[in-house]
Structure formats: C-alpha cells, structure tokens
Scaffold this motif. Structure first.
Motif, PDB file in Angstrom:
ATOM      1  N   GLU A  80      -7.597  -6.225   9.606  1.00 46.26           N
ATOM      2  CA  GLU A  80      -7.665  -6.923  10.925  1.00 46.26           C
ATOM      3  C   GLU A  80      -6.784  -6.353  11.813  1.00 46.26           C
ATOM      4  O   GLU A  80      -5.663  -6.122  11.573  1.00 46.26           O
TER       5      GLU A  80
ATOM      6  N   THR B  76      -9.308  -6.312  25.403  1.00 39.79           N
ATOM      7  CA  THR B  76      -8.573  -6.509  24.177  1.00 39.79           C
ATOM      8  C   THR B  76      -9.588  -7.327  23.152  1.00 39.79           C
ATOM      9  O   THR B  76     -10.512  -8.252  23.478  1.00 39.79           O
TER      10      THR B  76
ATOM     11  N   GLN C 221      -5.655  -6.207  16.344  1.00 40.82           N
ATOM     12  CA  GLN C 221      -5.955  -6.517  17.802  1.00 40.82           C
ATOM     13  C   GLN C 221      -5.486  -5.415  18.597  1.00 40.82           C
ATOM     14  O   GLN C 221      -4.391  -4.718  18.405  1.00 40.82           O
TER      15      GLN C 221
ATOM     16  N   THR D 259     -12.306  -6.342  12.904  1.00 38.35           N
ATOM     17  CA  THR D 259     -12.377  -6.387  11.239  1.00 38.35           C
ATOM     18  C   THR D 259     -13.174  -5.190  10.842  1.00 38.35           C
ATOM     19  O   THR D 259     -14.379  -5.157  11.229  1.00 38.35           O
TER      20      THR D 259
ATOM     21  N   THR E 241     -10.431  -8.464  18.886  1.00 36.55           N
ATOM     22  CA  THR E 241      -9.805  -8.447  17.517  1.00 36.55           C
ATOM     23  C   THR E 241     -10.915  -7.980  16.507  1.00 36.55           C
ATOM     24  O   THR E 241     -11.966  -8.525  16.563  1.00 36.55           O
TER      25      THR E 241
END
Length: 327
Positions: A83, A149, A85, A153, A151
């Motif tokens: 993960e 921005t 960011q 995976t 996040t």
C-alpha cells in the motif's frame, strides 16, 4: 562347449556390449528428461505456493516488503500486496504502454505509470490492459490516469529483463524499472528497480484499464511426464535382459538336444534292430521255410519250427528189444 562357457561367450560378445552401451545412453537420456520435467514441476509448485500465500494477503507498506528499493525482489515476496500513498506522474510523457501483452487471446498493451509515494520512493505500476487499435500499433482509447493524491494497493512482481530494442515513442518492450526510469528521465536512486506493481485497487476509485487476471496456480502435467520418462528408462535394460534370457534358453535347448543324440535309450536300440514287417500278401518260399525250419500259419506268419528232441541210446535199445519180441 559347456552351458556356462556359452553364456559367458554371449555376455562378452560384441553385440551384447554394444547393446549395453546403447541401453545406458538411452536410459541416461530418459532419466535426465525426467529430472528436467520434475524440476519444472517443483518450480511451478513453489510458485503456486507463493501465489496462494501472498495474492490475497493483507496489504503491507512498501518499505516493509522491500526495505532496500535497489535490491532484487525476494521470491517469497512476489505477489505481495503493498500500500502506498502519493500520486501518479500524469505528464503525457510519463504514461507508457508495454507492447505485445495478451489477454483472452488478444494482443494489446499494459498501461504503465510511475507512482511517487509520500516518502519519495517511486514504484512503476501497471494499471491494466488496453486493446490494440486495429488500424495502428497503438493502444485504443486508454483510460486516463487519475490526478491528485491517492492510496493505491499493488501486488509486487519481479522486474522483467531488458530487451535491446528501441521502442516506438510512448511505448516500452518490457517492464524494467531501470530502463523505464532512464527513458522517462527519472532519478533511478528513488525508483524501486527490483520490482514493479500490478494495480489491485485505487482510492478514490477511478476509471482504469481492464484489470489483469489472477495468475495460474495449476501444476500442469510435468510430474506425470517425469514418471513416464523414468518408466521409459527402465524399459531399455528390461529389453536387453529379455534378449539375453532368450539366448540363454536357446543355448540350453541346444545342449539338451545334443545330449539326447549322444546317449540313445534302450528303446532306440530295440527300434534299430527291429525287423521290418513283411508283406502280408507275400507267401513264404518253400526254400526259405525249409532252410529256417519254420512253417506257415493260417495268417501266413512264420512260426519257429519245433525241433525234435534227440533220442538217447537207452531209448534206442528199448525199441530194439520190443521189435525182437514181436512175431
């Protein structure tokens, strides 16, 4: 020649020794092919075990899965979800398309975009598969790269080797982070060069190319092929042993016939001296009957003549006295 010496002669003959060399070579080839197939089975088994363990695992920070971005990706960490960011590089020159990627039997492209994390580390991420334009060797209507921005995976995959070919503008031949970073003009010290990521999900969700399918975990027929090659390896020595056994049996049969011919039995002697049967319709000549003292029977078979017993002197004197007393 004795049976033992004949067997020794067969075992040391040129044909047997040449056959043994051929058998050993063929058996060695079969064993090697079996080991090669078994090695492929082990590779697929280990790969499947890693996929089953990592593919659906919980995501971990990239720094935990790869503490050193410059190090190669360990085999145990392949397909590990990580993960991050940060944000994608949305400049037109940053978005690349990897050529000759198949999905469902069709050839297309992978959409490859650098993703820069908040800690400054950049990971090359494949967002999905894009079909090829029918009129040109280029992607057809690729999905836009989201800005801002996010996040993300992504599952880690081993970096592909460098292909020494010049790709068309905006495209790449393989996913090699070092080569891609040099092509895009990125600082290689901040790029993860031992691996790239395959996108699993993005937050917030955005339009993306077609996701790549899950990797296969089937083991294939390699194990059965290995045993088949090893069975073939046993066939050749078995064939040689069978051939030698048949030759030994032939030698034993010849020895038995030779022994029987050198020592005939009593029945053979009787048969050798037996008188051939006479023609039942041919009559015995009188001369022959007189000479042999035989007489013919009703069925014309000669019988032995009954010889009269020779009279003694006392019997002759008694007969003479009887003749004198008669008037």
């Amino acid at each position: 020649m004795t049976d033992r010496s004949a067997r020794r002669r067969i075992l040391l003959s040129r044909d047997t020794l040449l056959g043994l060399v051929v058998v050993l070579l063929l058996a060695a080839v079969c064993v090697s092919l079996g080991l090669w197939q078994y090695g492929r089975f082990e590779d697929k088994r280990d790969r499947a075990a890693v996929i089953e363990e990592n593919y659906d695992a919980s995501a971990v920070p990239l720094a935990e899965a790869m503490p050193d971005p410059a190090a190669p990706l360990p085999d145990a960490q392949v397909w590990t979800p990580v993960e991050m960011q940060g944000s994608y590089c949305t400049d037109p020159g940053c978005v690349l398309y990897v050529r000759n990627r198949q999905l469902g039997g069709e050839v297309g492209f992978w959409q490859l975009v650098p993703f820069r994390g908040e800690d400054g580390t950049t990971l090359m991420i494949v967002r999905g598969w894009v079909p090829e334009d029918a009129d040109a060797s280029s992607p057809a209507d690729p999905a836009p790269v989201p800005e801002g921005t996010l996040t993300v995976t992504a599952r880690l995959r081993t970096a592909e080797p460098v292909l020494d070919r010049v790709p068309p503008e905006g495209q790449a031949h393989s996913v090699n982070p070092t080569q891609i970073a040099s092509q895009l003009g990125l600082d290689t010290e901040a790029v993860v060069i031992g691996a790239f990521g395959e996108l699993a999900q993005e937050e917030p969700a955005a339009d993306r190319p077609q996701p790549l399918p899950a990797p296969e975990t089937g083991l294939g027929p390699h194990l059965s092929y290995a045993f088949q090659w090893w069975i073939f390896a046993l066939f050749f020595p078995g064939a040689l042993i069978f051939r030698l056994r048949r030759q030994f049996q032939d030698i034993a049969a010849e020895e038995a016939e030779a022994t029987a011919g050198a020592s005939p039995g009593k029945g053979d002697d009787d048969a050798a001296v037996a008188i051939a049967p006479a023609d039942p319709h041919a009559a015995s000549s009188p001369r022959t009957a007189t000479r042999t003292g035989a007489r013919d029977t009703a069925d014309h078979r000669p019988r032995r003549a009954v010889r009269a017993r020779r009279r003694g002197q006392d019997e002759e004197e008694e007969d003479a006295l009887i003749d004198q007393q008669q008037p």
